[in-house]
Design a protein around this motif. Structure first.
Motif, PDB file in Angstrom:
ATOM      1  N   ILE A  21       0.816  -1.227   0.000  1.00  0.00           N
ATOM      2  CA  ILE A  21       0.000   0.000   0.000  1.00  0.00           C
ATOM      3  C   ILE A  21       0.855   1.286   0.000  1.00  0.00           C
ATOM      4  N   PRO A  22       1.930   1.378   0.826  1.00  0.00           N
ATOM      5  CA  PRO A  22       2.749   2.605   0.740  1.00  0.00           C
ATOM      6  C   PRO A  22       3.343   2.817  -0.643  1.00  0.00           C
ATOM      7  N   MET A  23       3.768   1.704  -1.263  1.00  0.00           N
ATOM      8  CA  MET A  23       4.328   1.781  -2.602  1.00  0.00           C
ATOM      9  C   MET A  23       3.274   2.273  -3.590  1.00  0.00           C
ATOM     10  N   ALA A  24       2.055   1.739  -3.473  1.00  0.00           N
ATOM     11  CA  ALA A  24       0.972   2.157  -4.365  1.00  0.00           C
ATOM     12  C   ALA A  24       0.686   3.637  -4.192  1.00  0.00           C
ATOM     13  N   ALA A  25       0.727   4.121  -2.929  1.00  0.00           N
ATOM     14  CA  ALA A  25       0.499   5.549  -2.687  1.00  0.00           C
ATOM     15  C   ALA A  25       1.573   6.377  -3.367  1.00  0.00           C
ATOM     16  N   PHE A  26       2.816   5.886  -3.324  1.00  0.00           N
ATOM     17  CA  PHE A  26       3.917   6.614  -3.964  1.00  0.00           C
ATOM     18  C   PHE A  26       3.714   6.675  -5.474  1.00  0.00           C
ATOM     19  N   PHE A  27       3.380   5.522  -6.083  1.00  0.00           N
ATOM     20  CA  PHE A  27       3.184   5.499  -7.536  1.00  0.00           C
ATOM     21  C   PHE A  27       2.006   6.381  -7.935  1.00  0.00           C
ATOM     22  N   TRP A  28       0.959   6.377  -7.090  1.00  0.00           N
ATOM     23  CA  TRP A  28      -0.211   7.197  -7.389  1.00  0.00           C
ATOM     24  C   TRP A  28       0.145   8.674  -7.330  1.00  0.00           C
ATOM     25  N   MET A  29       0.958   9.042  -6.325  1.00  0.00           N
ATOM     26  CA  MET A  29       1.396  10.426  -6.235  1.00  0.00           C
ATOM     27  C   MET A  29       2.196  10.811  -7.481  1.00  0.00           C
ATOM     28  N   LEU A  30       3.078   9.916  -7.922  1.00  0.00           N
ATOM     29  CA  LEU A  30       3.883  10.189  -9.117  1.00  0.00           C
ATOM     30  C   LEU A  30       2.990  10.463 -10.313  1.00  0.00           C
ATOM     31  N   SER A  31       1.987   9.595 -10.510  1.00  0.00           N
ATOM     32  CA  SER A  31       1.204   9.725 -11.734  1.00  0.00           C
ATOM     33  C   SER A  31       0.292  10.942 -11.681  1.00  0.00           C
ATOM     34  N   VAL A  32      -0.075  11.381 -10.473  1.00  0.00           N
ATOM     35  CA  VAL A  32      -0.922  12.571 -10.384  1.00  0.00           C
ATOM     36  C   VAL A  32      -0.084  13.835 -10.529  1.00  0.00           C
ATOM     37  N   CYS A  33       1.077  13.868  -9.885  1.00  0.00           N
ATOM     38  CA  CYS A  33       1.850  15.110  -9.814  1.00  0.00           C
ATOM     39  C   CYS A  33       2.770  15.309 -11.010  1.00  0.00           C
ATOM     40  N   VAL A  34       3.261  14.226 -11.606  1.00  0.00           N
ATOM     41  CA  VAL A  34       4.197  14.373 -12.725  1.00  0.00           C
ATOM     42  C   VAL A  34       3.390  14.307 -14.010  1.00  0.00           C
ATOM     43  N   LYS A  35       3.327  15.431 -14.709  1.00  0.00           N
ATOM     44  CA  LYS A  35       2.450  15.508 -15.874  1.00  0.00           C
ATOM     45  C   LYS A  35       2.959  14.655 -17.035  1.00  0.00           C
ATOM     46  N   ALA A  36       4.276  14.692 -17.304  1.00  0.00           N
ATOM     47  CA  ALA A  36       4.803  13.940 -18.445  1.00  0.00           C
ATOM     48  C   ALA A  36       4.771  12.458 -18.106  1.00  0.00           C
ATOM     49  N   PRO A  37       3.986  11.668 -18.867  1.00  0.00           N
ATOM     50  CA  PRO A  37       3.878  10.244 -18.507  1.00  0.00           C
ATOM     51  C   PRO A  37       5.214   9.519 -18.551  1.00  0.00           C
ATOM     52  N   VAL A  38       6.136   9.995 -19.407  1.00  0.00           N
ATOM     53  CA  VAL A  38       7.411   9.282 -19.498  1.00  0.00           C
ATOM     54  C   VAL A  38       8.130   9.297 -18.160  1.00  0.00           C
ATOM     55  N   PHE A  39       7.976  10.399 -17.403  1.00  0.00           N
ATOM     56  CA  PHE A  39       8.686  10.462 -16.127  1.00  0.00           C
ATOM     57  C   PHE A  39       7.960   9.706 -15.027  1.00  0.00           C
ATOM     58  N   SER A  40       6.603   9.797 -15.016  1.00  0.00           N
ATOM     59  CA  SER A  40       5.921   9.063 -13.950  1.00  0.00           C
ATOM     60  C   SER A  40       6.107   7.565 -14.126  1.00  0.00           C
ATOM     61  N   MET A  41       6.080   7.091 -15.399  1.00  0.00           N
ATOM     62  CA  MET A  41       6.315   5.664 -15.627  1.00  0.00           C
ATOM     63  C   MET A  41       7.771   5.312 -15.337  1.00  0.00           C
ATOM     64  N   GLY A  42       8.673   6.191 -15.813  1.00  0.00           N
ATOM     65  CA  GLY A  42      10.094   5.897 -15.684  1.00  0.00           C
ATOM     66  C   GLY A  42      10.544   5.862 -14.240  1.00  0.00           C
ATOM     67  N   ILE A  43      10.131   6.889 -13.460  1.00  0.00           N
ATOM     68  CA  ILE A  43      10.554   6.918 -12.057  1.00  0.00           C
ATOM     69  C   ILE A  43       9.967   5.717 -11.324  1.00  0.00           C
ATOM     70  N   GLY A  44       8.698   5.410 -11.623  1.00  0.00           N
ATOM     71  CA  GLY A  44       8.053   4.272 -10.976  1.00  0.00           C
ATOM     72  C   GLY A  44       8.815   2.982 -11.207  1.00  0.00           C
ATOM     73  N   LEU A  45       9.082   2.669 -12.474  1.00  0.00           N
ATOM     74  CA  LEU A  45       9.763   1.407 -12.775  1.00  0.00           C
ATOM     75  C   LEU A  45      11.189   1.419 -12.254  1.00  0.00           C
ATOM     76  N   ALA A  46      11.862   2.579 -12.401  1.00  0.00           N
ATOM     77  CA  ALA A  46      13.257   2.633 -11.970  1.00  0.00           C
ATOM     78  C   ALA A  46      13.373   2.460 -10.464  1.00  0.00           C
ATOM     79  N   SER A  47      12.324   2.877  -9.723  1.00  0.00           N
ATOM     80  CA  SER A  47      12.418   2.750  -8.265  1.00  0.00           C
ATOM     81  C   SER A  47      12.217   1.301  -7.806  1.00  0.00           C
TER      82      SER A  47
END
Lengths: 233, 256
Positions: free
Chosen positions: B159-185
């Motif tokens: 659940i904490p991880m999901a909250a982090f990924f959700w925050m990324l996808s909401v706050c980071v507008k460029a999908p390449v970065f929200s996907m990239g940071i998520g997978l890279a983490s």
């Protein structure tokens, strides 16, 4: 072709690939900085030691980067129906596929150059005797590019067929996951496009290289043909 | 509008997204190699783990390490992109609904998608375990209690991880970065579970939980323990912070 390069300007693709390359190059540097004593005294050539220790993680990052890149270059077309406008232009969709392949190939070259530089730095700092020689490094980077391209083209092909980015992204992620689960001894299985990039240079490199080249040609041809005929269905 | 009603609307949006098929494919792909390599479970004497436990834990390890976190990232991409296409989020924001409620509703959908994936993966475990038992002439299936417990633990610790990924996808507008940071983490979690500060890195919680379970089942391996005291407060704080940031960012670009 220049058109495809202008399209990626505001997608953040180039900074993302630069960051990804830097992140992947951090892995050998950090690994050597933290546990260099575990590696320095091994008897193999330095490049082999570095690749054995770090390449699996670096390859995984490269593959994930390639999947994301492929999803994104087609997402810019499908978002807001830009694709419909592209189809009215006198440019074949096959040409567009080739252009996007070229864009991503250039990005991968950038990433591999960064990683090669990182490997060379590690060699220069931590291995005094028997430095890494440039011809070996160059050959390694070239082979890795050859082994990465099939995954890039396959994910582009998937991305071009799925209008929704999460589907192409999901399929790409599953492909990478399958590759991580595969036993590397089995030659037929290691020809799976996503699995090729995990191999370090060894006695099987020549066969894998030929396999990768055949796959690249086949996938590019398939991609160009599929773009052409899919409107008939 | 009640929260439950909102949730129902969010679910109906996903009906034609085909995400279910991706999650089902993920569950099948996870267990096929285990069935094909079932004979390897009998060569684990060095670790001191019984074949049935090994079959069970190896599969769940693959799930907790990469497949489950990556599927959560895919689901966040789904949840944000489905609204951005054709300006759907603009219409949602014109409704008399608190945008923070919308944000939390979508996060709940994300959690239920991941719960669905856990259930499917557990179901496929029982099927593939039955098949492998047939091919190996040895009962490789465990009872439902430890399996369901493990699945529940993985889902809860994610659940904490999901909250982090959700925050990324909401706050980071460029999908390449929200996907990239998520997978890279996800990738460094292999390194983080071996450090003492694992509880500071939420992306490794599920993997750490499975590794600890492995240490319990395999007699000859030493493994860390889960100390609840620094971990639970850190996890709760992290989840709360991520959700608050996500709620503040939700729809901000569209409103300005």
């Amino acid at each position: 072709m220049a058109l495809e390069f202008t399209k990626i300007k505001r997608t953040g693709l180039l900074p993302a690939f630069l960051c990804g390359g830097l992140l992947a190059s951090m892995i050998p540097v950090l690994n050597m900085a933290v546990r260099s004593e575990a590696y320095v005294n091994l008897s193999q050539p330095p490049l082999d030691i570095l690749l054995d220790g770090n390449w699996q993680t670096m390859a995984m990052l490269n593959l994930l980067l390639a999947v994301i890149g492929a999803c994104l270059v087609y997402h810019t077309e499908f978002a807001d129906n830009a694709m419909e406008k592209m189809r009215t232009l006198p440019i074949g969709e096959g040409r567009m596929f080739l252009g996007k392949t070229l864009v991503l190939a250039c990005m991968c070259i950038v990433v591999l150059i960064i990683e090669t530089a990182a490997l060379a730095t590690c060699g220069a700092i931590w291995f005094e005797s028997g430095d890494i020689v440039w011809p070996d490094l160059m050959r390694n980077a070239g082979c890795m590019l050859l082994l990465l391209l099939p995954a890039v083209i396959l994910s582009l092909l998937v991305a071009s067929l799925c209008e929704n980015m999460w589907i192409s992204f999901g399929i790409g992620v599953l492909g990478v996951f399958i590759a991580t689960m595969m036993p590397s001894e089995n030659f037929a299985l290691s020809l799976f496009p996503f699995a090729l990039h995990f191999h370090v240079l060894g006695e099987k490199t020549a066969e894998l290289g030929v396999g990768a080249a055949v796959e690249i040609l086949a996938l590019v041809a398939a991609g160009a043909v599929i773009q052409k005929i899919r409107r008939r269905f | 509008m009640s929260g439950l009603f909102l949730l129902g609307i969010e679910w109906s949006k996903l009906r034609r997204s085909k995400i279910v098929w991706i999650l089902v494919a993920a569950a099948i792909i996870l267990w096929v190699p285990s069935v094909l390599n079932a004979h390897l479970n009998f060569q684990m004497q060095a670790e001191g783990i019984s074949p049935e436990n090994n079959f069970f834990i190896q599969g769940f390890m693959g799930l907790a390490w990469f497949l489950f976190p990556a599927s959560i990232v895919v689901s966040t991409v789904l949840l944000t992109q489905i609204e951005r296409g054709n300006g759907g989020i603009l219409k949602m924001l014109t409704l008399p609904v608190d945008p923070r409620k919308l944000c939390l509703g979508k996060f709940t959908v994300l959690l239920s998608l991941s719960a669905f994936q856990m259930i499917i993966s557990t179901g496929v475990y029982f099927i593939s375990g039955a098949i492998a038992s047939q091919t190996q002439n040895y009962d490789l299936l465990l009872g439902p209690a430890p399996v369901l417990r493990m699945a529940g633990v993985i889902w809860l610790t994610a659940i904490p991880m999901a909250a982090f990924f959700w925050m990324l996808s909401v706050c980071v507008k460029a999908p390449v970065f929200s996907m990239g940071i998520g997978l890279a983490s996800i990738v460094p979690s292999v390194l983080m579970i071996n450090t003492k500060a694992w509880f500071l890195y939420p992306m490794c919680y599920p993997f750490y939980a499975v590794t600890v379970e492995y240490g319990k089942l395999a007699e000859n391996t030493s493994c860390g323990k889960i100390a609840l005291v620094p971990w639970i407060p850190v996890a709760v704080l992290f989840t709360g912070a991520c959700l608050i940031i996500a709620c503040l960012c939700f729809g901000k670009a569209e409103r300005s």
